[in-house]
Every structure is written in C-alpha cells, then in structure tokens.
Design a protein around this motif. Structure first.
Motif, PDB file in Angstrom:
ATOM      1  N   TYR A  38      -2.440   2.781 -10.137  1.00 21.89           N
ATOM      2  CA  TYR A  38      -1.636   1.741  -9.481  1.00 21.89           C
ATOM      3  C   TYR A  38      -0.167   2.127  -9.577  1.00 21.89           C
ATOM      4  O   TYR A  38       0.230   2.993 -10.361  1.00 21.89           O
ATOM      5  N   ASP A  39       0.629   1.478  -8.754  1.00 21.20           N
ATOM      6  CA  ASP A  39       2.083   1.582  -8.857  1.00 21.20           C
ATOM      7  C   ASP A  39       2.656   0.177  -8.662  1.00 21.20           C
ATOM      8  O   ASP A  39       1.893  -0.804  -8.628  1.00 21.20           O
ATOM      9  N   GLY A  40       3.969   0.093  -8.531  1.00 23.49           N
ATOM     10  CA  GLY A  40       4.594  -1.217  -8.403  1.00 23.49           C
ATOM     11  C   GLY A  40       4.126  -1.978  -7.173  1.00 23.49           C
ATOM     12  O   GLY A  40       4.011  -3.205  -7.197  1.00 23.49           O
ATOM     13  N   ARG A  41       3.825  -1.241  -6.098  1.00 21.93           N
ATOM     14  CA  ARG A  41       3.373  -1.909  -4.865  1.00 21.93           C
ATOM     15  C   ARG A  41       1.997  -2.537  -5.062  1.00 21.93           C
ATOM     16  O   ARG A  41       1.714  -3.625  -4.568  1.00 21.93           O
ATOM     17  N   VAL A  42       1.151  -1.827  -5.797  1.00 23.12           N
ATOM     18  CA  VAL A  42      -0.205  -2.344  -6.047  1.00 23.12           C
ATOM     19  C   VAL A  42      -0.124  -3.604  -6.921  1.00 23.12           C
ATOM     20  O   VAL A  42      -0.772  -4.621  -6.632  1.00 23.12           O
ATOM     21  N   ALA A  43       0.709  -3.518  -7.964  1.00 29.05           N
ATOM     22  CA  ALA A  43       0.849  -4.687  -8.844  1.00 29.05           C
ATOM     23  C   ALA A  43       1.442  -5.863  -8.074  1.00 29.05           C
ATOM     24  O   ALA A  43       1.015  -7.015  -8.235  1.00 29.05           O
ATOM     25  N   ALA A  44       2.435  -5.573  -7.212  1.00 29.28           N
ATOM     26  CA  ALA A  44       3.063  -6.657  -6.446  1.00 29.28           C
ATOM     27  C   ALA A  44       2.079  -7.267  -5.452  1.00 29.28           C
ATOM     28  O   ALA A  44       2.048  -8.491  -5.254  1.00 29.28           O
ATOM     29  N   ALA A  45       1.272  -6.410  -4.824  1.00 26.08           N
ATOM     30  CA  ALA A  45       0.289  -6.923  -3.862  1.00 26.08           C
ATOM     31  C   ALA A  45      -0.732  -7.819  -4.567  1.00 26.08           C
ATOM     32  O   ALA A  45      -1.128  -8.871  -4.037  1.00 26.08           O
ATOM     33  N   ALA A  46      -1.153  -7.411  -5.756  1.00 19.22           N
ATOM     34  CA  ALA A  46      -2.081  -8.249  -6.531  1.00 19.22           C
ATOM     35  C   ALA A  46      -1.396  -9.569  -6.906  1.00 19.22           C
ATOM     36  O   ALA A  46      -1.970 -10.648  -6.725  1.00 19.22           O
ATOM     37  N   GLY A  47      -0.157  -9.463  -7.387  1.00 17.53           N
ATOM     38  CA  GLY A  47       0.568 -10.665  -7.807  1.00 17.53           C
ATOM     39  C   GLY A  47       0.769 -11.643  -6.657  1.00 17.53           C
ATOM     40  O   GLY A  47       0.662 -12.854  -6.830  1.00 17.53           O
ATOM     41  N   ALA A  48       1.053 -11.097  -5.468  1.00 17.47           N
ATOM     42  CA  ALA A  48       1.262 -11.962  -4.295  1.00 17.47           C
ATOM     43  C   ALA A  48      -0.005 -12.724  -3.935  1.00 17.47           C
ATOM     44  O   ALA A  48       0.052 -13.740  -3.244  1.00 17.47           O
ATOM     45  N   ARG A  49      -1.139 -12.235  -4.416  1.00 17.82           N
ATOM     46  CA  ARG A  49      -2.428 -12.899  -4.148  1.00 17.82           C
ATOM     47  C   ARG A  49      -2.929 -13.652  -5.370  1.00 17.82           C
ATOM     48  O   ARG A  49      -4.113 -14.001  -5.463  1.00 17.82           O
ATOM     49  N   GLY A  50      -2.019 -13.877  -6.322  1.00 19.30           N
ATOM     50  CA  GLY A  50      -2.384 -14.667  -7.499  1.00 19.30           C
ATOM     51  C   GLY A  50      -3.234 -13.914  -8.502  1.00 19.30           C
ATOM     52  O   GLY A  50      -3.879 -14.525  -9.359  1.00 19.30           O
TER      53      GLY A  50
END
Ligand SMILES: [Zn+2]
Length: 333
Positions: A239-251
C-alpha cells in the motif's frame, strides 16, 4: 489548591471580620460577642477573585458589604443587620468544607452547622480522557483470499468448535461466486474485511483502479450478506498513501500484520502453527490464508498454542473497538 486555600482563608477572614465589624458597628444587636474589631474596609484584591472558591462569596453576598461602602454598614436598622448576617451565612455556606473548618467558631454565622470532618486531599490534574478498554492478551487471527468451498468451511467448523472468532479478508470475486459462504461467515460472528476485487498490487494501480477494487468488493459483500466492511487489507500487504486514503474515504482502516506465517509459501501445517504461535504476543495480527488445506488443518493447533501462552485469539472487531479510518494497523498496537 494548596496555594489557594490560605488565600481563600484570608479572604474568608476578611469577610468574617467585615461582617463582624458591621454587626458591632450596627449597635445593640450584639449577636457576636467580640473584642473591638476594626472593620476591614479594604476590598479583596480583584486578582484573587477569578477562582471558583471566591465566586460564591461575591455572588451570594449582600450587595457590597466587603468594601464597607454599603448602606448596610452605615445603617443601624435591624433589617440591615439581618441582611449582613444572612449574607455572611450564605457566603459561609458556600465555602469549601476545609475553609469553613478554618473559620474560628466565634466568627461563624449563628446556626451554621459544624463543618464536616474533611481530609484535605492533594489536588490532582484533571484526568485525561479514559483510554478505550484494551483487548487483554488478544491476538487477531486473520485469513485472506477466500471464501472458497471446502477449506473455508472446514475452518469455520473448527473456529465454531473452539469458540473463536477470526477475520476473513475476502476477495470480491470470491464473495460474488460464493455468497452463501459470506453469509455463513457473517452469521457465525466473524469479522469480514475487504481484500480487493481481483487481488492486484494496489500500490501499483491508478487512483481510479484502487477505488474500483475497494468499491466493487464492498458492493459484493453488501449484495451477498449486507456487510459494510470497516477493515481492508491490501493484497501482498502492498500500500501507499493513496491506498490508505482511499480506504479511509470509505470508512475503512487498513490491517496489515505483525506475524507472517508464510503459509502460502511452505504449505506446511506444523510450520504454520509454530510460526503463528511462537511469533505472537498481545496485540499481534497473524496472517494466514483459508484457501490452503495445510493452513486450515493448522487452525486447532494455532488456537490451542496461543491459549497455552495465555493469549486470546480474536477477530479484529474484538481487538479494535473503534478503528480509525485510513489508519494502518500493522504493528503490535
Ligand atoms: Zn491475499
């Protein structure tokens, strides 16, 4: 608090003497038998007022008896005297018990009850917000890449018999293929996580593809069992920051792992068990795969081994009550 008490007492005495002086000055009322006391005319230092202790004295006092300018002081009527007495009584009643106790008995208002015995406890800083309860001795056991008929079902049987909840990171296309297995995993109380739809390395995907991998999988889990995952695991732990952010944006929070059994590589039951058990301590997240027969065969050994170490195998939902969306849980925390 330690520094405030003497100040409070000083002010209190000042009030007491003022009230007493007012009473004496008021003439024949003579409620207080006191030696001649010069009324204290000096107002308290305003710098002392902000503390809570002082508020009630001023707020509940009778107008402005403290500065000696009140008509109560200069007047000689019984009414004025009563007002002073009432004010002092109210002020006294609002003092902290330890300050009340420090007031000499002859200066206490008539009919004032004796202050209770108090123990002065050193003041403490306000407590910080309580930590969420820790999952004591917990170890999260996690299984990726299913669900599939056969091995996932055997694992569910074992977990039920051992009374353990685990976490299943499901691939979206398998959830679509075997929705009845998604429902069984849900019904038996396990945590269901999002493991992408087709198992690519998300760190090497475009933003739109990362989003689609998460969304298509969550949609599959929703269709199959009404599950809205709050945990995701990127395939290969990549993962990278984009993957973590995408997960976070989906709760969703990302769960990687702290104990890698490498079960997919060696495909050995004894090795899977020993790596899981020996590597685990409180807070560990153990990685395994429920699509491999040797791994599923090791489940009972893993559970017994963890329990023999005093550890509790649990699901992520049991381990982290309030996971933070977008956070990566990858160490023993
Ligand atoms: Zn995987």
């Amino acid at each position: 608090m330690k520094r405030l008490v003497p100040a409070a007492l000083s002010l209190c005495m000042s009030v007491a003497l003022t009230a007493a002086g007012a009473a004496v000055g008021a003439g024949p009322a003579g409620a207080l038998e006191l030696p001649l006391i010069t009324p204290v005319a000096k107002a308290p230092n305003p710098q002392l007022i902000p503390g809570d202790i002082f508020g009630p004295i001023l707020a509940q006092g009778t107008g402005s008896p403290i500065d000696g300018s009140s008509s109560f002081v200069s007047g000689s009527s019984q009414r004025a005297n009563n007002a002073v007495q009432d004010g002092w009584k109210r002020a006294y009643g609002s003092l902290p018990p330890q300050v009340q106790q420090a007031v000499p008995p002859q200066l206490r208002p008539a009919e004032a009850p004796l202050p209770p015995e108090v123990t002065v406890v050193p003041a403490h800083e306000p407590s910080p917000a309580p930590e969420p309860p820790k999952c004591f001795n917990c170890v999260a056991i996690t299984y990726d890449d299913g669900p599939v008929p056969g091995t996932t079902e055997q694992l569910l049987d074992t977990l039920k018999r051992k009374n353990v909840h685990a976490t299943f990171f499901m691939v979206g296309q398998n959830a679509d293929a075997y929705p009845q297995l998604v429902r069984r995993v849900r019904d038996e109380g396990h945590t269901i996580g999002n493991h992408s739809y087709s198992h690519p390395d998300l760190a090497h995907q475009a933003d739109g593809a990362i989003a689609a991998q998460f969304d298509d999988t969550s949609a599959a889990l929703e269709r199959a069992a009404g599950v809205h995952p709050v945990w995701a695991r990127p395939p290969y732990g990549s993962y990278d920051g984009r993957v973590a952010a995408a997960a976070g944006a989906r709760g969703m929070s990302l769960a990687v792992w702290s104990v890698d059994t490498a079960d997919w590589q060696h495909r050995n039951t004894a090795t899977t068990c020993s790596r899981a058990v020996e590597g685990a301590h409180e807070g560990s997240i153990i990685l395994m795969h429920d699509i491999h027969q040797p791994t599923v065969d090791a489940a009972e050994c893993v559970i017994d081994g963890l329990r023999a170490k005093g550890l509790r195998p649990v699901s992520l939902e049991e381990m982290f009550r309030h996971p933070e969306p977008g956070h990566v849980y990858d160490r023993d925390e």
